[in-house]
Design a protein around this motif. Structure first.
Motif, PDB file in Angstrom:
ATOM      1  N   PHE A  29       0.827  -1.205   0.000  1.00  0.00           N
ATOM      2  CA  PHE A  29       0.000   0.000   0.000  1.00  0.00           C
ATOM      3  C   PHE A  29       0.860   1.253   0.000  1.00  0.00           C
ATOM      4  O   PHE A  29       0.549   2.238  -0.681  1.00  0.00           O
ATOM      5  CB  PHE A  29      -0.929  -0.038   1.210  1.00  0.00           C
ATOM      6  CG  PHE A  29      -2.148   0.813   1.081  1.00  0.00           C
ATOM      7  CD1 PHE A  29      -2.978   0.724  -0.027  1.00  0.00           C
ATOM      8  CD2 PHE A  29      -2.478   1.707   2.080  1.00  0.00           C
ATOM      9  CE1 PHE A  29      -4.105   1.515  -0.136  1.00  0.00           C
ATOM     10  CE2 PHE A  29      -3.605   2.506   1.985  1.00  0.00           C
ATOM     11  CZ  PHE A  29      -4.427   2.406   0.868  1.00  0.00           C
ATOM     12  N   MET A  30       1.968   1.232   0.765  1.00  0.00           N
ATOM     13  CA  MET A  30       2.881   2.375   0.796  1.00  0.00           C
ATOM     14  C   MET A  30       3.536   2.598  -0.562  1.00  0.00           C
ATOM     15  O   MET A  30       3.763   3.742  -0.963  1.00  0.00           O
ATOM     16  CB  MET A  30       3.963   2.168   1.855  1.00  0.00           C
ATOM     17  CG  MET A  30       3.490   2.389   3.259  1.00  0.00           C
ATOM     18  SD  MET A  30       4.690   1.948   4.537  1.00  0.00           S
ATOM     19  CE  MET A  30       6.217   2.580   3.929  1.00  0.00           C
ATOM     20  N   LEU A  90       2.252   1.789  -3.491  1.00  0.00           N
ATOM     21  CA  LEU A  90       1.260   2.215  -4.475  1.00  0.00           C
ATOM     22  C   LEU A  90       0.676   3.597  -4.182  1.00  0.00           C
ATOM     23  O   LEU A  90       0.307   4.317  -5.107  1.00  0.00           O
ATOM     24  CB  LEU A  90       0.119   1.195  -4.540  1.00  0.00           C
ATOM     25  CG  LEU A  90       0.501  -0.215  -5.013  1.00  0.00           C
ATOM     26  CD1 LEU A  90      -0.690  -1.144  -4.942  1.00  0.00           C
ATOM     27  CD2 LEU A  90       1.067  -0.157  -6.420  1.00  0.00           C
ATOM     28  N   ARG A  91       0.569   3.950  -2.924  1.00  0.00           N
ATOM     29  CA  ARG A  91      -0.027   5.228  -2.521  1.00  0.00           C
ATOM     30  C   ARG A  91       0.904   5.970  -1.557  1.00  0.00           C
ATOM     31  O   ARG A  91       0.811   5.780  -0.344  1.00  0.00           O
ATOM     32  CB  ARG A  91      -1.356   4.990  -1.850  1.00  0.00           C
ATOM     33  CG  ARG A  91      -2.277   4.175  -2.692  1.00  0.00           C
ATOM     34  CD  ARG A  91      -3.546   4.815  -2.831  1.00  0.00           C
ATOM     35  NE  ARG A  91      -4.358   3.999  -3.726  1.00  0.00           N
ATOM     36  CZ  ARG A  91      -5.495   4.372  -4.156  1.00  0.00           C
ATOM     37  NH1 ARG A  91      -5.966   5.518  -3.781  1.00  0.00           N
ATOM     38  NH2 ARG A  91      -6.182   3.617  -4.973  1.00  0.00           N
ATOM     39  N   PRO A  92       1.780   6.789  -2.073  1.00  0.00           N
ATOM     40  CA  PRO A  92       2.734   7.503  -1.210  1.00  0.00           C
ATOM     41  C   PRO A  92       2.084   8.380  -0.140  1.00  0.00           C
ATOM     42  O   PRO A  92       2.698   8.655   0.884  1.00  0.00           O
ATOM     43  CB  PRO A  92       3.546   8.351  -2.188  1.00  0.00           C
ATOM     44  CG  PRO A  92       3.380   7.688  -3.503  1.00  0.00           C
ATOM     45  CD  PRO A  92       2.033   7.051  -3.491  1.00  0.00           C
ATOM     46  N   ARG A  93       0.833   8.798  -0.351  1.00  0.00           N
ATOM     47  CA  ARG A  93       0.174   9.657   0.641  1.00  0.00           C
ATOM     48  C   ARG A  93      -0.092   8.943   1.964  1.00  0.00           C
ATOM     49  O   ARG A  93      -0.239   9.587   2.983  1.00  0.00           O
ATOM     50  CB  ARG A  93      -1.148  10.187   0.100  1.00  0.00           C
ATOM     51  CG  ARG A  93      -0.984  11.167  -1.034  1.00  0.00           C
ATOM     52  CD  ARG A  93      -2.293  11.753  -1.475  1.00  0.00           C
ATOM     53  NE  ARG A  93      -3.354  10.755  -1.456  1.00  0.00           N
ATOM     54  CZ  ARG A  93      -4.633  11.035  -1.311  1.00  0.00           C
ATOM     55  NH1 ARG A  93      -5.018  12.284  -1.167  1.00  0.00           N
ATOM     56  NH2 ARG A  93      -5.539  10.086  -1.311  1.00  0.00           N
ATOM     57  N   VAL A  94      -0.166   7.621   1.946  1.00  0.00           N
ATOM     58  CA  VAL A  94      -0.455   6.883   3.187  1.00  0.00           C
ATOM     59  C   VAL A  94       0.811   6.488   3.941  1.00  0.00           C
ATOM     60  O   VAL A  94       0.723   5.911   5.024  1.00  0.00           O
ATOM     61  CB  VAL A  94      -1.314   5.621   2.917  1.00  0.00           C
ATOM     62  CG1 VAL A  94      -2.614   5.982   2.282  1.00  0.00           C
ATOM     63  CG2 VAL A  94      -0.562   4.601   2.110  1.00  0.00           C
ATOM     64  N   ARG A  95       1.955   6.787   3.394  1.00  0.00           N
ATOM     65  CA  ARG A  95       3.217   6.406   4.046  1.00  0.00           C
ATOM     66  C   ARG A  95       3.337   6.910   5.477  1.00  0.00           C
ATOM     67  O   ARG A  95       3.755   6.154   6.349  1.00  0.00           O
ATOM     68  CB  ARG A  95       4.412   6.868   3.223  1.00  0.00           C
ATOM     69  CG  ARG A  95       4.656   6.014   2.034  1.00  0.00           C
ATOM     70  CD  ARG A  95       5.892   6.451   1.278  1.00  0.00           C
ATOM     71  NE  ARG A  95       5.938   5.708   0.026  1.00  0.00           N
ATOM     72  CZ  ARG A  95       6.575   6.115  -1.040  1.00  0.00           C
ATOM     73  NH1 ARG A  95       7.247   7.257  -1.011  1.00  0.00           N
ATOM     74  NH2 ARG A  95       6.560   5.396  -2.125  1.00  0.00           N
TER      75      ARG A  95
END
Length: 128
Positions: free
Chosen positions: A24-25, A27-32
């Protein structure tokens, strides 16, 4: 339900959460910033799992067999409780640095385990 099914389910969830977070991190850098805190909270448990697995593999299944197979089921509830604590902690906006957020997760793991123990003691469990 058979013990093997319970073990497989626990293993899948306990290893699936960090793997899923890493994917998930990526694929979606905003949730890191949020995911890194949860990974930090789970890191001590994952280190324990790794140490027991290495010990089991080195002994070629002759010793530590009980620890290897029992660790997944016996730590399932605290693992989920700590993961949920990490999820709640991930909503903090500070610190902003990734390493600091990971460290925040690692440092709060003992408090999350203590909270789980206190809550579990307060529940009036009934046998049968």
């Amino acid at each position: 339900m058979a013990e093997t099914i319970l073990s497989i389910g626990a293993i899948a969830l306990e290893l699936g959460i960090p793997v899923g977070l890493l994917i998930f991190m990526a694929l979606r850098p905003r949730v890191r910033p949020r995911a890194i805190v949860i990974l930090g909270v789970l890191f001590p448990a994952l280190c324990l799992y790794g140490a027991i697995a290495v010990s089991y593999l080195i002994s070629r299944g002759k010793s530590d067999i009980f620890a290897f197979y029992a660790m997944w089921v016996m730590t399932f509830a605290p693992y989920l409780a700590v993961a949920l604590g990490g999820l709640a902690l991930s909503f903090l906006r500070r610190p902003a640095n990734y390493w600091a957020r990971f460290g925040l997760g690692v440092l709060t793991t003992p408090a999350a385990y203590l909270a789980f123990v206190l809550v579990a003691k307060a529940i009036p469990w009934r046998a049968g």
